[in-house]
Scaffold this motif. Structure first.
Motif, PDB file in Angstrom:
ATOM      1  N   MET A  28       0.804  -1.208   0.000  1.00  0.00           N
ATOM      2  CA  MET A  28       0.000   0.000   0.000  1.00  0.00           C
ATOM      3  C   MET A  28       0.840   1.262   0.000  1.00  0.00           C
ATOM      4  SD  MET A  28      -2.846  -1.012   2.801  1.00  0.00           S
ATOM      5  CE  MET A  28      -3.475   0.657   2.828  1.00  0.00           C
ATOM      6  N   ARG A  29       1.975   1.210   0.666  1.00  0.00           N
ATOM      7  CA  ARG A  29       2.761   2.421   0.842  1.00  0.00           C
ATOM      8  C   ARG A  29       3.676   2.638  -0.342  1.00  0.00           C
ATOM      9  NH1 ARG A  29       5.915   3.634   6.323  1.00  0.00           N
ATOM     10  NH2 ARG A  29       3.772   3.658   6.967  1.00  0.00           N
ATOM     11  N   GLY A  30       3.659   3.853  -0.917  1.00  0.00           N
ATOM     12  CA  GLY A  30       4.513   4.186  -2.042  1.00  0.00           C
ATOM     13  C   GLY A  30       5.843   4.734  -1.580  1.00  0.00           C
ATOM     14  N   ASN A  31       6.732   4.995  -2.552  1.00  0.00           N
ATOM     15  CA  ASN A  31       8.057   5.489  -2.216  1.00  0.00           C
ATOM     16  C   ASN A  31       8.011   6.841  -1.537  1.00  0.00           C
ATOM     17  OD1 ASN A  31       9.209   3.226  -3.356  1.00  0.00           O
ATOM     18  ND2 ASN A  31       9.445   4.152  -5.374  1.00  0.00           N
ATOM     19  N   THR A  32       7.119   7.718  -2.002  1.00  0.00           N
ATOM     20  CA  THR A  32       7.016   9.049  -1.403  1.00  0.00           C
ATOM     21  C   THR A  32       6.604   8.952   0.040  1.00  0.00           C
ATOM     22  OG1 THR A  32       6.423   9.995  -3.534  1.00  0.00           O
ATOM     23  CG2 THR A  32       5.903  11.299  -1.572  1.00  0.00           C
ATOM     24  N   ALA A  33       5.611   8.104   0.308  1.00  0.00           N
ATOM     25  CA  ALA A  33       5.146   7.951   1.681  1.00  0.00           C
ATOM     26  C   ALA A  33       6.232   7.358   2.565  1.00  0.00           C
ATOM     27  CB  ALA A  33       3.894   7.072   1.713  1.00  0.00           C
ATOM     28  N   THR A  34       6.995   6.423   2.013  1.00  0.00           N
ATOM     29  CA  THR A  34       8.066   5.813   2.789  1.00  0.00           C
ATOM     30  C   THR A  34       9.114   6.844   3.150  1.00  0.00           C
ATOM     31  OG1 THR A  34       7.717   3.723   1.637  1.00  0.00           O
ATOM     32  CG2 THR A  34       9.812   3.999   2.791  1.00  0.00           C
ATOM     33  N   ALA A  35       9.469   7.686   2.187  1.00  0.00           N
ATOM     34  CA  ALA A  35      10.445   8.740   2.460  1.00  0.00           C
ATOM     35  C   ALA A  35       9.929   9.686   3.522  1.00  0.00           C
ATOM     36  CB  ALA A  35      10.760   9.504   1.172  1.00  0.00           C
ATOM     37  N   ALA A  36       8.638  10.020   3.441  1.00  0.00           N
ATOM     38  CA  ALA A  36       8.049  10.919   4.434  1.00  0.00           C
ATOM     39  C   ALA A  36       8.084  10.291   5.806  1.00  0.00           C
ATOM     40  CB  ALA A  36       6.611  11.261   4.039  1.00  0.00           C
ATOM     41  N   ALA A  37       7.795   8.994   5.874  1.00  0.00           N
ATOM     42  CA  ALA A  37       7.807   8.306   7.164  1.00  0.00           C
ATOM     43  C   ALA A  37       9.220   8.277   7.741  1.00  0.00           C
ATOM     44  CB  ALA A  37       7.274   6.883   7.007  1.00  0.00           C
ATOM     45  N   SER A  38      10.236   8.062   6.888  1.00  0.00           N
ATOM     46  CA  SER A  38      11.618   8.048   7.357  1.00  0.00           C
ATOM     47  C   SER A  38      12.013   9.413   7.885  1.00  0.00           C
ATOM     48  CB  SER A  38      12.554   7.642   6.216  1.00  0.00           C
ATOM     49  OG  SER A  38      12.228   6.352   5.742  1.00  0.00           O
ATOM     50  N   LEU A  39      11.612  10.462   7.166  1.00  0.00           N
ATOM     51  CA  LEU A  39      11.921  11.815   7.600  1.00  0.00           C
ATOM     52  C   LEU A  39      11.247  12.110   8.919  1.00  0.00           C
ATOM     53  CD1 LEU A  39      13.158  14.563   7.119  1.00  0.00           C
ATOM     54  CD2 LEU A  39      11.154  15.185   5.762  1.00  0.00           C
ATOM     55  N   THR A  95       7.146  16.418  18.407  1.00  0.00           N
ATOM     56  CA  THR A  95       7.120  15.593  17.199  1.00  0.00           C
ATOM     57  C   THR A  95       6.548  16.374  16.017  1.00  0.00           C
ATOM     58  OG1 THR A  95       4.935  14.749  17.812  1.00  0.00           O
ATOM     59  CG2 THR A  95       6.828  13.474  18.537  1.00  0.00           C
ATOM     60  N   ASP A  96       6.812  15.868  14.834  1.00  0.00           N
ATOM     61  CA  ASP A  96       6.306  16.483  13.605  1.00  0.00           C
ATOM     62  C   ASP A  96       5.929  15.369  12.640  1.00  0.00           C
ATOM     63  OD1 ASP A  96       5.622  18.132  11.574  1.00  0.00           O
ATOM     64  OD2 ASP A  96       7.610  18.986  11.244  1.00  0.00           O
ATOM     65  N   TYR A  97       4.636  15.136  12.468  1.00  0.00           N
ATOM     66  CA  TYR A  97       4.152  14.072  11.594  1.00  0.00           C
ATOM     67  C   TYR A  97       3.710  14.640  10.241  1.00  0.00           C
ATOM     68  CZ  TYR A  97       3.822  11.151  15.807  1.00  0.00           C
ATOM     69  OH  TYR A  97       4.103  10.446  16.948  1.00  0.00           O
ATOM     70  N   PRO A  98       3.677  13.807   9.207  1.00  0.00           N
ATOM     71  CA  PRO A  98       3.091  14.246   7.939  1.00  0.00           C
ATOM     72  C   PRO A  98       1.617  14.602   8.139  1.00  0.00           C
ATOM     73  CG  PRO A  98       4.263  12.162   7.677  1.00  0.00           C
ATOM     74  CD  PRO A  98       4.175  12.413   9.140  1.00  0.00           C
ATOM     75  N   VAL A  99       1.121  15.521   7.332  1.00  0.00           N
ATOM     76  CA  VAL A  99      -0.298  15.884   7.359  1.00  0.00           C
ATOM     77  C   VAL A  99      -0.962  15.284   6.128  1.00  0.00           C
ATOM     78  CG1 VAL A  99      -1.973  17.768   7.290  1.00  0.00           C
ATOM     79  CG2 VAL A  99       0.140  18.016   8.624  1.00  0.00           C
ATOM     80  N   PHE A 100      -2.046  14.553   6.350  1.00  0.00           N
ATOM     81  CA  PHE A 100      -2.753  13.886   5.257  1.00  0.00           C
ATOM     82  C   PHE A 100      -4.020  14.671   4.945  1.00  0.00           C
ATOM     83  CE2 PHE A 100      -0.436  10.678   7.721  1.00  0.00           C
ATOM     84  CZ  PHE A 100       0.437  10.237   6.746  1.00  0.00           C
ATOM     85  N   ASP A 101      -4.147  15.087   3.679  1.00  0.00           N
ATOM     86  CA  ASP A 101      -5.256  15.951   3.282  1.00  0.00           C
ATOM     87  C   ASP A 101      -6.491  15.182   2.844  1.00  0.00           C
ATOM     88  OD1 ASP A 101      -3.745  18.311   3.722  1.00  0.00           O
ATOM     89  OD2 ASP A 101      -2.780  18.063   1.772  1.00  0.00           O
ATOM     90  N   THR A 102      -6.318  13.942   2.432  1.00  0.00           N
ATOM     91  CA  THR A 102      -7.442  13.163   1.917  1.00  0.00           C
ATOM     92  C   THR A 102      -7.419  11.762   2.513  1.00  0.00           C
ATOM     93  OG1 THR A 102      -6.249  12.223   0.024  1.00  0.00           O
ATOM     94  CG2 THR A 102      -7.258  14.417  -0.278  1.00  0.00           C
TER      95      THR A 102
END
Length: 206
Positions: free
Chosen positions: A1-12, A40-47
């Motif tokens: 399910m997780r794409g490369n962009t999401a993986t990079a965001a999670a690592s960051l 902490t600083d998590y990614p923000v999901f818009d959808t």
């Protein structure tokens, strides 16, 4: 399910978490009665689709128990990488471990919406913070999970990874499944409500 962009965001995100936590007071140096705060600083999901694609596992489950533990969040070096590919390899000041205090929840899976899990299976989900050895450790924007109440959890991690799953976001990782089939955010700070139609499309529900 997780794409490369999401993986990079999670690592960051993990890197930001580690660095931010290092700026907080340590348990040994904290003033008596003062909490240790992790920033902490998590990614923000818009959808809903963004939230789903960032998740390795989405389940509905019930928390059956919790335990506060110190966990090492330092990822082991990836096998086969050279020093040029991973500058941290062999660095004289590289830490052997990075310990943070988590509450580890045991969650009984009642429904699997996405990913690999079994109904009735017990999985572990960690949330940052807890009280350990008389010291209170708190996240600046903590996850809101209710013991005994069914919740839909958007999780990152692997079942055989050796560490508990994490919410993809402390504020956007937990929902309640409403009677009309929609998913309502547990946190009032999460603006993404998932309608019945959106849930059916994302999770291929019939």
């Amino acid at each position: 399910m997780r794409g490369n962009t999401a993986t990079a965001a999670a690592s960051l995100t993990g890197l930001i978490l580690a660095l931010s936590a290092c700026t907080a007071q340590s348990g040994e140096n904290a003033d008596e009665g003062s909490p240790v705060v992790y920033y902490t600083d998590y990614p923000v999901f818009d959808t809903p689709a963004d939230l789903s694609s960032a998740s390795d596992l989405v389940v509905e489950g019930i928390i059956t128990g919790s335990e506060v533990q110190e966990l090492d969040i330092l990822a082991p070096p990836e096998e086969g990488l050279s020093a040029e590919e991973d500058p941290g390899l062999g660095a004289p000041d590289a830490p052997d471990e990075v310990l943070l205090v988590y509450t580890v929840h045991r969650v009984e899976v009642t429904s699997v919406l996405a990913g690999e899990a079994e109904v009735g299976q017990s999985i572990e989900v960690k949330t940052l913070g807890g009280t350990l050895d008389g010291v209170v450790y708190a996240e600046d924007d903590p996850a809101e999970l209710d013991r005994g109440a069914p919740q839909v959890l958007f999780l990152s991690g692997e079942a055989d990874g050796g560490t508990p799953f994490s919410l993809v976001s402390s504020t956007q990782g937990a929902y309640t499944l409403e009677s009309d089939g929609s998913l309502e955010p547990v946190s009032v700070q999460n603006p993404v409500v998932i309608s019945e139609d959106e849930a059916a499309e994302i999770f291929d529900l019939e």
